[in-house]
Write a protein that holds these residues in place. Structure first.
Motif, PDB file in Angstrom:
ATOM      1  N   GLU A 167     -10.904  11.855  -8.170  1.00 11.47           N
ATOM      2  CA  GLU A 167     -12.924  10.333  -7.858  1.00 11.47           C
ATOM      3  C   GLU A 167     -12.510  10.444  -6.534  1.00 11.47           C
ATOM      4  OE1 GLU A 167     -14.549   6.715 -10.084  1.00 11.47           O
ATOM      5  OE2 GLU A 167     -13.231   7.347 -11.052  1.00 11.47           O
ATOM      6  N   CYS A 168     -13.714  10.394  -6.043  1.00 10.42           N
ATOM      7  CA  CYS A 168     -14.021  10.230  -4.479  1.00 10.42           C
ATOM      8  C   CYS A 168     -15.350  10.179  -4.632  1.00 10.42           C
ATOM      9  CB  CYS A 168     -13.544  11.441  -3.447  1.00 10.42           C
ATOM     10  SG  CYS A 168     -11.923  11.635  -3.190  1.00 10.42           S
ATOM     11  N   PHE A 181     -13.598  12.599  -0.044  1.00 12.36           N
ATOM     12  CA  PHE A 181     -13.016  11.797   0.725  1.00 12.36           C
ATOM     13  C   PHE A 181     -13.525  10.253   0.233  1.00 12.36           C
ATOM     14  CE2 PHE A 181     -15.674   9.275   4.676  1.00 12.36           C
ATOM     15  CZ  PHE A 181     -14.895   8.952   5.006  1.00 12.36           C
ATOM     16  N   VAL A 182     -12.623   9.937  -0.153  1.00 16.39           N
ATOM     17  CA  VAL A 182     -12.679   7.641  -0.433  1.00 16.39           C
ATOM     18  C   VAL A 182     -12.961   6.817   0.610  1.00 16.39           C
ATOM     19  CG1 VAL A 182     -11.430   6.769  -1.596  1.00 16.39           C
ATOM     20  CG2 VAL A 182     -10.708   8.437  -2.837  1.00 16.39           C
ATOM     21  N   ASP A 183     -14.082   6.477   0.334  1.00 13.78           N
ATOM     22  CA  ASP A 183     -13.903   5.426   2.091  1.00 13.78           C
ATOM     23  C   ASP A 183     -15.074   4.107   1.147  1.00 13.78           C
ATOM     24  OD1 ASP A 183     -13.432   5.438   5.059  1.00 13.78           O
ATOM     25  OD2 ASP A 183     -16.093   5.118   4.421  1.00 13.78           O
ATOM     26  N   CYS A 202       0.615  -0.803  -0.284  1.00 13.18           N
ATOM     27  CA  CYS A 202      -0.104   0.304   0.721  1.00 13.18           C
ATOM     28  C   CYS A 202       0.552   1.093  -0.242  1.00 13.18           C
ATOM     29  CB  CYS A 202      -0.567   0.561   1.087  1.00 13.18           C
ATOM     30  SG  CYS A 202      -2.306   1.711   1.731  1.00 13.18           S
ATOM     31  N   PRO A 203       0.644   1.931  -1.252  1.00 24.59           N
ATOM     32  CA  PRO A 203       1.630   3.044  -1.257  1.00 24.59           C
ATOM     33  C   PRO A 203       1.898   4.051  -0.153  1.00 24.59           C
ATOM     34  CG  PRO A 203      -0.044   3.890  -2.830  1.00 24.59           C
ATOM     35  CD  PRO A 203      -0.495   1.564  -2.269  1.00 24.59           C
ATOM     36  N   PHE A 204       0.550   3.936   0.650  1.00 23.96           N
ATOM     37  CA  PHE A 204       0.033   4.985   1.951  1.00 23.96           C
ATOM     38  C   PHE A 204      -0.230   4.463   3.005  1.00 23.96           C
ATOM     39  CE2 PHE A 204      -3.636   5.786  -1.130  1.00 23.96           C
ATOM     40  CZ  PHE A 204      -2.895   6.771  -1.764  1.00 23.96           C
ATOM     41  N   SER A 235      -8.453   0.626  -6.673  1.00 22.34           N
ATOM     42  CA  SER A 235      -6.866   0.597  -6.346  1.00 22.34           C
ATOM     43  C   SER A 235      -6.270   0.118  -5.717  1.00 22.34           C
ATOM     44  CB  SER A 235      -6.572   1.437  -7.202  1.00 22.34           C
ATOM     45  OG  SER A 235      -7.205   2.301  -6.916  1.00 22.34           O
ATOM     46  N   VAL A 236      -6.704   0.898  -4.003  1.00 20.13           N
ATOM     47  CA  VAL A 236      -5.988   0.975  -2.729  1.00 20.13           C
ATOM     48  C   VAL A 236      -6.820   0.807  -1.915  1.00 20.13           C
ATOM     49  CG1 VAL A 236      -3.933   1.938  -1.593  1.00 20.13           C
ATOM     50  CG2 VAL A 236      -3.508   1.872  -4.284  1.00 20.13           C
TER      51      VAL A 236
END
Length: 123
Positions: free
Chosen positions: A111-112, A81-83, A3-5, A90-91
């Motif tokens: 895109e959220c 917000f991506v939830d 995970c890049p985050f 993708s992640v």
């Protein structure tokens, strides 16, 4: 999956707290576009304990305050917000975008799941 985050290099982190980190977006939609992610790898912020959820939103508020002081955006902010698994296919890591807005800007927001602005919901 890597995970890049979860592996943000410390040198990229602008502000951090016990529960979240904030860093400049890889592909900024506008000057000052900052991304906030929880330290814990979760696809939904609701998977975090309440204290951690509050900590993430507190960092979003701090980022917004610092950007308001430093950049003085005349149209406020768009916060995306991506939830959830479907939203972040993708992640699977919750992501919050803070994008300063300027009058007349024609930016493409990431895109959220949902976007809000200082004057309400964005379509």
């Amino acid at each position: 999956m890597d995970c890049p985050f979860c592996t943000i290099p410390h040198a990229r982190i602008w502000i951090e707290s016990e529960h979240a980190v904030a860093f400049a977006a890889d592909a900024p939609a506008a000057e000052g576009h900052i991304v906030v992610v929880p330290r814990e790898h979760v696809p939904s912020i609701h998977a975090l304990p309440t204290a951690a959820q509050k900590g993430v939103w507190a960092l979003v508020s701090e980022v917004r305050g610092r950007l308001r002081t430093g950049l003085v955006p005349d149209e406020g902010f768009a916060i995306g917000f991506v939830d959830g698994l479907a939203a972040a296919a993708s992640v699977p890591h919750t992501v919050i975008h803070i994008v300063p807005r300027r009058a007349g800007d024609q930016i493409a927001l990431p895109e959220c799941t949902e976007w809000i602005s200082d004057d309400g919901l964005l379509a």
